[in-house]
Design a protein around this motif. Structure first.
Motif, PDB file in Angstrom:
ATOM      1  N   GLY A   1       0.807  -1.207   0.000  1.00 43.39           N
ATOM      2  CA  GLY A   1       0.000   0.000   0.000  1.00 43.39           C
ATOM      3  C   GLY A   1       0.841   1.258   0.000  1.00 43.39           C
ATOM      4  N   PRO A   2       0.183   2.415  -0.042  1.00 41.88           N
ATOM      5  CA  PRO A   2       0.870   3.706  -0.146  1.00 41.88           C
ATOM      6  C   PRO A   2       1.866   3.940   0.981  1.00 41.88           C
ATOM      7  CG  PRO A   2      -1.485   3.956  -0.492  1.00 41.88           C
ATOM      8  CD  PRO A   2      -1.283   2.563  -0.013  1.00 41.88           C
ATOM      9  N   GLY A   3       3.100   4.233   0.608  1.00 40.27           N
ATOM     10  CA  GLY A   3       4.116   4.594   1.586  1.00 40.27           C
ATOM     11  C   GLY A   3       4.788   3.443   2.287  1.00 40.27           C
ATOM     12  N   TRP A   4       4.349   2.199   2.057  1.00 42.10           N
ATOM     13  CA  TRP A   4       4.912   1.066   2.798  1.00 42.10           C
ATOM     14  C   TRP A   4       6.051   0.405   2.030  1.00 42.10           C
ATOM     15  CZ3 TRP A   4       5.353  -0.810   7.428  1.00 42.10           C
ATOM     16  CH2 TRP A   4       5.866  -2.086   7.600  1.00 42.10           C
ATOM     17  N   THR A   5       7.161   0.116   2.746  1.00 42.52           N
ATOM     18  CA  THR A   5       8.280  -0.651   2.200  1.00 42.52           C
ATOM     19  C   THR A   5       8.647  -1.733   3.203  1.00 42.52           C
ATOM     20  OG1 THR A   5       9.155   1.313   1.080  1.00 42.52           O
ATOM     21  CG2 THR A   5      10.625  -0.563   1.301  1.00 42.52           C
ATOM     22  N   GLY A   6       8.562  -2.972   2.783  1.00 44.85           N
ATOM     23  CA  GLY A   6       8.885  -4.072   3.681  1.00 44.85           C
ATOM     24  C   GLY A   6      10.347  -4.460   3.613  1.00 44.85           C
ATOM     25  N   LEU A   7      10.766  -5.303   4.571  1.00 43.41           N
ATOM     26  CA  LEU A   7      12.118  -5.855   4.580  1.00 43.41           C
ATOM     27  C   LEU A   7      12.069  -7.250   3.972  1.00 43.41           C
ATOM     28  CD1 LEU A   7      13.407  -4.909   8.155  1.00 43.41           C
ATOM     29  CD2 LEU A   7      13.821  -3.712   6.003  1.00 43.41           C
TER      30      LEU A   7
END
Length: 426
Positions: free
Chosen positions: A191-197
């Motif tokens: 979703g908007p703005g999310w960056t996972g590891l």
């Protein structure tokens, strides 16, 4: 814990750089005990200094502590995994070293994030709003939200789904997290703005190029080196290098490959400095390997083995002190141009002993390239002699504890066996 609680067989096994399930379990237990002790130390400090602290900061700390306790009662394994994540150690070290005053407040905010992450990973319901300093909010071991245009973020969790709303963006679709494994508390998001590891293949390790505590403030080493920013990290290249190194380790030494997969919790990219790659480990953050992008599978494999052994020794020293504090003598070792204190000699000898073990196996492995066998044999011959000189320094030193001398003695026995095996192989 004391030496009496660490079986002699496991102690010798660690000294010989081979780590089976029993010694690995003891090290994990020691790490967790240390984290709980540091967390309690922070609690004591905050309560001791509460009269000089902003009341709002203290209230927030107390509320987050209670939330973390609740999560621990319902899902202890998830909270333990979170507390043992490497960046938690870096945060605790920084918070405990921060002088009293306004600079402590930003460190204490991390407890808010830890508590919320614990609840989200446990799958418990939650509706809470957190500040997002500088528009960024990082969940340790999970990922980061960029709250563009807003300074507060609301988490609404129900069962396995978490909705993340950024203040000031009511019309924008929220980012979402999904609990994909309730037992281990694995969260994925979009979703908007999310960056996972990303999770590195074959392991639970994360490629962590986001967490603000992945590298201490001011960098690491001399000259100081900073963590690579996410925008500058080629995640595909890192993942490919990890996979090729794991393949090489598995074909060379399956037990060593399994140990690396088990021990590494975070692979942290560093900004390159000069030719070649160089790795590092933080004693406060065992399980994190910090390095610039290695040149290939061999370089990555050697970096991982080297840094895992720094982590093992740092954790063991907290459990069983191996050298005495406050000593100022320095010693020359073959792999460094600068003289090293006794702790540096022990750490370097141990990490290089593990590499000589790896190289000795690689030099005779059938499932690796001729180039790797030749290179491994050459490196073994050079470093084996340098480790021998360092072990002589350790065994003649009065700076080790009795346990440290026994550890060095067991290292010497393994070092001798490697030399004998190398000579027998021709």
């Amino acid at each position: 814990m004391t030496r009496a609680l660490f079986p002699a067989e496991a102690f010798a096994e660690l000294a010989r750089t081979r780590s089976a399930a029993r010694s690995a379990t003891l090290l994990r237990s020691a790490l967790h005990t240390r984290r709980l002790l540091l967390l309690k130390s922070l609690w004591v400090r905050v309560h001791r200094d509460r009269e000089s602290m902003d009341p709002a900061v203290f209230r927030r700390f107390a509320a987050s502590w209670q939330l973390l306790e609740q999560a621990e009662r319902s899902h202890p394994a998830v909270v333990r995994d979170l507390l043992d994540y490497p960046t938690t150690g870096t945060w605790l070290a920084g918070a405990l070293m921060e002088p009293a005053g306004p600079g402590l407040g930003p460190h204490l905010f991390r407890l808010d994030v830890l508590a919320v992450t614990a609840v989200l990973r446990s799958g418990s319901p939650l509706d809470v709003t957190l500040d997002a300093p500088d528009g960024l909010l990082s969940l340790p071991g999970v990922g980061q939200l960029r709250a563009t245009g807003g300074g507060r973020v609301r988490f609404q969790a129900r069962s396995r789904t978490v909705r993340i709303h950024t203040e000031g963006h009511a019309r924008r679709a929220p980012a979402a997290l999904f609990l994909t494994d309730r037992r281990t508390g694995v969260l994925t998001g979009r979703g908007p703005g999310w960056t996972g590891l990303p999770v590195l293949s074959g392991s639970a390790a994360r490629l962590d190029d986001l967490d603000p505590y992945r590298v201490p403030p001011g960098g690491i080493g001399t000259p100081p080196r900073a963590g690579s920013e996410h925008a500058d990290t080629d995640r595909a290249a890192w993942a490919a290098c990890w996979r090729s190194a794991q393949d090489l380790l598995t074909r060379t030494d399956p037990a060593r490959a399994a140990e690396v997969r088990r021990a590494v919790r975070a692979l942290v990219p560093l900004v390159p400095h000069g030719p070649g790659s160089s790795g590092a480990t933080l004693s406060v953050a065992p399980g994190a390997v910090l390095t610039s992008l290695p040149s290939g599978a061999q370089d990555m494999a050697e970096t991982l083995v080297h840094e895992v052994h720094h982590s093992k020794l740092a954790t063991l020293h907290e459990l069983v002190p191996l050298y005495l504090p406050g000593r100022t003598a320095v010693h020359r070792v073959g792999w460094r141009s600068d003289p090293r204190p006794i702790a540096g000699v022990l750490h370097g000898a141990y990490a290089h002993l593990a590499l000589t073990d790896l190289w000795r196996r690689a030099a005779t492995a059938e499932r690796v390239s001729a180039r790797w066998r030749t290179s491994a044999g050459q490196q073994f011959d050079r470093i084996h002699d340098e480790v021998d000189e360092a072990l002589a320094i350790l065994l003649e030193s009065d700076e080790l504890t009795s346990e440290g001398r026994e550890f060095a003695h067991q290292m010497r026995l393994h070092h001798a066996s490697l030399g004998a095996a190398r000579r027998a192989a021709g």
